[in-house]
Design a protein around this motif. Structure first.
Motif, PDB file in Angstrom:
ATOM      1  N   GLY A  50       0.847  -1.182   0.000  1.00  0.00           N
ATOM      2  CA  GLY A  50       0.000   0.000   0.000  1.00  0.00           C
ATOM      3  C   GLY A  50       0.885   1.235   0.000  1.00  0.00           C
ATOM      4  O   GLY A  50       2.112   1.145   0.141  1.00  0.00           O
ATOM      5  N   ARG A  69      -0.136   0.282   7.243  1.00  0.00           N
ATOM      6  CA  ARG A  69      -1.341   1.108   7.416  1.00  0.00           C
ATOM      7  C   ARG A  69      -1.982   0.790   8.761  1.00  0.00           C
ATOM      8  O   ARG A  69      -2.183  -0.382   9.107  1.00  0.00           O
ATOM      9  CB  ARG A  69      -2.310   0.848   6.270  1.00  0.00           C
ATOM     10  N   ASN A 101      -4.663  -1.924   9.077  1.00  0.00           N
ATOM     11  CA  ASN A 101      -4.360  -3.286   8.657  1.00  0.00           C
ATOM     12  C   ASN A 101      -4.192  -4.163   9.896  1.00  0.00           C
ATOM     13  O   ASN A 101      -3.521  -3.797  10.851  1.00  0.00           O
ATOM     14  CB  ASN A 101      -3.084  -3.311   7.810  1.00  0.00           C
ATOM     15  N   SER A 151       0.243   0.618  -4.593  1.00  0.00           N
ATOM     16  CA  SER A 151      -0.986   1.266  -5.045  1.00  0.00           C
ATOM     17  C   SER A 151      -1.852   1.564  -3.826  1.00  0.00           C
ATOM     18  O   SER A 151      -1.644   1.006  -2.752  1.00  0.00           O
ATOM     19  CB  SER A 151      -1.754   0.371  -6.029  1.00  0.00           C
ATOM     20  N   ALA A 152      -2.828   2.444  -4.020  1.00  0.00           N
ATOM     21  CA  ALA A 152      -3.743   2.778  -2.933  1.00  0.00           C
ATOM     22  C   ALA A 152      -4.657   1.597  -2.613  1.00  0.00           C
ATOM     23  O   ALA A 152      -4.984   1.352  -1.453  1.00  0.00           O
ATOM     24  CB  ALA A 152      -4.578   4.007  -3.296  1.00  0.00           C
ATOM     25  N   ARG A 153      -5.044   0.854  -3.653  1.00  0.00           N
ATOM     26  CA  ARG A 153      -5.946  -0.284  -3.482  1.00  0.00           C
ATOM     27  C   ARG A 153      -5.496  -1.426  -4.394  1.00  0.00           C
ATOM     28  O   ARG A 153      -5.024  -1.200  -5.502  1.00  0.00           O
ATOM     29  CB  ARG A 153      -7.386   0.102  -3.828  1.00  0.00           C
ATOM     30  N   ASP A 203      -7.324  -3.372  -6.057  1.00  0.00           N
ATOM     31  CA  ASP A 203      -8.110  -3.489  -7.282  1.00  0.00           C
ATOM     32  C   ASP A 203      -7.576  -2.600  -8.410  1.00  0.00           C
ATOM     33  O   ASP A 203      -8.096  -2.612  -9.518  1.00  0.00           O
ATOM     34  CB  ASP A 203      -9.598  -3.248  -7.029  1.00  0.00           C
ATOM     35  N   GLU A 204      -6.508  -1.848  -8.149  1.00  0.00           N
ATOM     36  CA  GLU A 204      -5.844  -1.057  -9.181  1.00  0.00           C
ATOM     37  C   GLU A 204      -4.849  -1.897  -9.987  1.00  0.00           C
ATOM     38  O   GLU A 204      -4.322  -1.435 -10.991  1.00  0.00           O
ATOM     39  CB  GLU A 204      -5.104   0.129  -8.550  1.00  0.00           C
ATOM     40  N   SER A 229      -6.489  -6.626   5.510  1.00  0.00           N
ATOM     41  CA  SER A 229      -6.860  -5.233   5.298  1.00  0.00           C
ATOM     42  C   SER A 229      -8.112  -4.892   6.098  1.00  0.00           C
ATOM     43  O   SER A 229      -9.028  -5.712   6.222  1.00  0.00           O
ATOM     44  CB  SER A 229      -7.133  -4.990   3.815  1.00  0.00           C
ATOM     45  N   LEU A 240     -10.328  -3.179   5.075  1.00  0.00           N
ATOM     46  CA  LEU A 240     -11.433  -3.162   4.102  1.00  0.00           C
ATOM     47  C   LEU A 240     -12.109  -4.524   3.977  1.00  0.00           C
ATOM     48  O   LEU A 240     -13.191  -4.627   3.417  1.00  0.00           O
ATOM     49  CB  LEU A 240     -10.916  -2.727   2.727  1.00  0.00           C
TER      50      LEU A 240
END
Length: 165
Positions: A19, A31, A34, A73-75, A77-78, A141, A143
């Motif tokens: 991340g 993060r 996390n 990446s930030a996420r 899914d990128e 994560s 998320l």
């Protein structure tokens, strides 16, 4: 993002990709939301709650960390499907060279994409990379709302028990 690795580890944990905070600090799973470090401790892999800055201490427990994809990446899914596939090929080479007893991929979606195994589920896999056995763990994560810290720690503890055999 440098790996935390050595030859012959008990478990090599494999994150999806760094991340932005991890890339900025140089510490895996950095993060604050996390749950990797709390889950690692609650599952019995570490005797105390460690901070990301203490990641090199994992080696003394026979543990290491790498990633499927090196790009930050930030996420997750990128990341593209090709990045996952190439990451899976590079990861297989790394595992072949380091020969950990277990490769633990943290994130079933990342595992499915990297190894083109659409039916994979959390838990031990039939796939081996050389002599290394493979286990898919839930993504720590914040998320990932499907898993609580406690249920995640239970799954990580299943791997810990298997890795002691």
């Amino acid at each position: 993002m440098p790996d935390v690795v050595a030859d012959g580890l008990r478990v090599l944990f494999c994150g999806i990709n760094p991340g932005l905070m991890t890339a900025a600090t140089g510490h895996h799973f950095a993060r604050p939301g996390n749950r990797f470090w709390p889950v690692l401790h609650l599952s019995g892999f570490t005797p105390r709650l460690m901070k990301p800055a203490e990641q090199r201490e994992l080696l003394s427990y026979g543990l290491g960390i790498t990633n499927v994809v090196a790009r930050a990446s930030a996420r997750a899914d990128e990341l593209s499907a090709e990045e996952y596939r190439e990451g899976g090929r590079l990861l297989a080479r790394k595992v072949t060279a380091l020969e950990p007893r277990w490769l633990a991929v943290v994130g079933v979606t990342a595992y499915r994409a990297a190894f083109e195994d659409r039916k994979a589920a959390v838990g031990p896999q039939e796939r081996r990379i050389g002599e290394t056995r493979v286990w898919v763990l839930p993504n720590p994560s914040g998320l990932n709302a499907h898993w609580t810290t406690e249920t995640m720690a239970q799954e990580y503890a299943r791997l810990r028990a298997a890795a002691q055999d």
